[in-house]
Design a protein around this motif. Structure first.
Motif, PDB file in Angstrom:
ATOM      1  N   LYS A  64      -9.258   9.299  17.101  1.00 44.89           N
ATOM      2  CA  LYS A  64      -9.071  10.454  16.221  1.00 44.89           C
ATOM      3  C   LYS A  64      -7.841  10.232  15.317  1.00 44.89           C
ATOM      4  N   SER A  68      -7.444   9.106  10.866  1.00 44.40           N
ATOM      5  CA  SER A  68      -6.655   9.675   9.754  1.00 44.40           C
ATOM      6  C   SER A  68      -6.018   8.555   8.944  1.00 44.40           C
ATOM      7  N   GLU A 101     -15.495  11.362  10.534  1.00 43.80           N
ATOM      8  CA  GLU A 101     -14.361  11.688   9.656  1.00 43.80           C
ATOM      9  C   GLU A 101     -14.630  11.211   8.223  1.00 43.80           C
TER      10      GLU A 101
END
Ligand code: SAM
Length: 273
Positions: A64, A68, A101
């Protein structure tokens, strides 16, 4: 405005380096960074392929957060790749959070074709390939595993499991207990020197535990429709007798019927003798 980069999902060999395709090689050249499950393993592969590329660790415990970082690079126009240790990313491996994402941020995701264990196992299994379920790993706890198997036992489709060699005998026992007897194929060490397909039944394997070395895929027949089975058994008996009339030996007749009806030889012997 700067164009966004592309996330390439690059599959890696499951045992045979020759399965690295020209497209995999050229995609490695095109990206600025390779995010990967284990930088040491990916580095080893890159060395074998004679490639130099910056690698960044992105595994199941930090995916996770690292997504980013990847999005930041992609937003800046860098192309990046994701590689897991073997086979396709996101198939019983990390990668799916990163994909999600990217899609959420309107970043293009391009999967590259290549090695994967369950497709090889399925197509070589001699079981129905027209409809199948890929389940991946069952729970490592027997009680949980049996609950999962209960939820799968009514499906009339071939079911594919990944399993570790040290757990295979207990898993086979649980599958037999919940599914009853069915055909099963174990695909072992796919694409490697000692590749082996074991065509058998759940009953046979569950009652004869043995040591299975290397990596394994279990391909299990879907739920059998009892009415159809009865009809097929009658046809098989008729065809067997016809083959004997044409002077085929019993062994050859069973071999032929096993190929035509996709039933393993031991199951045929049970029907015929
Ligand atoms: N991402 C991989 C894929 O696309 O197939 C799967 C990775 S998962 C962590 C590892 C499992 O895949 C093993 O436990 C085994 O069940 C299966 N596997 C991987 N390589 C294999 C091989 N060469 N032969 C048989 N099974 C294999």
């Amino acid at each position: 405005m700067q164009n966004k980069g592309i996330l390439y999902l690059i599959p890696t060999p499951i045992g045979n380096l020759k399965e690295v395709s020209p497209r995999i090689l050229s995609t490695i050249d095109e990206v600025s960074y390779i995010f990967c499950e284990d930088t040491r393993n990916t580095q080893k592969l890159l060395n074998l392929l004679g490639k130099t590329k910056k690698t960044i660790s992105c595994h199941e415990h930090n995916e996770k957060a690292m997504s980013s970082k990847a999005i930041e690079l992609l937003e800046n126009g860098e192309n990046i790749a994701y590689m897991s240790d073997a086979g396709y990313p996101a198939i019983s491996d990390p990668g799916s959070i990163l994909v999600k994402e990217c899609i959420n941020n309107n970043i293009k995701v391009t999967p590259i074709s290549g090695p994967n264990a369950f497709i090889n196992a399925l197509v070589g299994s001699n079981l129905d390939t027209s409809h199948f379920i890929f389940y991946g790993f069952l729970n490592s706890k027997s009680s949980e595993r049996k609950k999962e198997l209960e939820s799968l036992k009514e499906f009339p489709f071939t079911i594919i499991f990944y399993e570790a060699p040290h757990r295979i005998n207990e898993t086979l026992k649980d599958i037999y207990e919940v599914f009853d007897n069915r055909n099963i194929t174990i695909a072992r060490e796919l694409t490697k020197l000692n590749e082996e397909f074991i065509y058998s039944t759940l009953e046979e394997l569950a009652s004869n535990p043995r040591e299975y070395k290397g990596e394994l895929v279990l391909v299990v027949e879907g739920k059998i429709n009892k009415k159809e089975t009865k009809l097929e058994e009658e046809t098989i008996k008729t065809k067997y007798n016809e083959l004997l009339k044409y002077n085929f030996s019993s062994k050859d007749a069973i071999n032929i019927l096993s190929i035509i009806y996709k039933v393993n030889k031991n199951s045929l012997k049970k029907i015929l003798y």
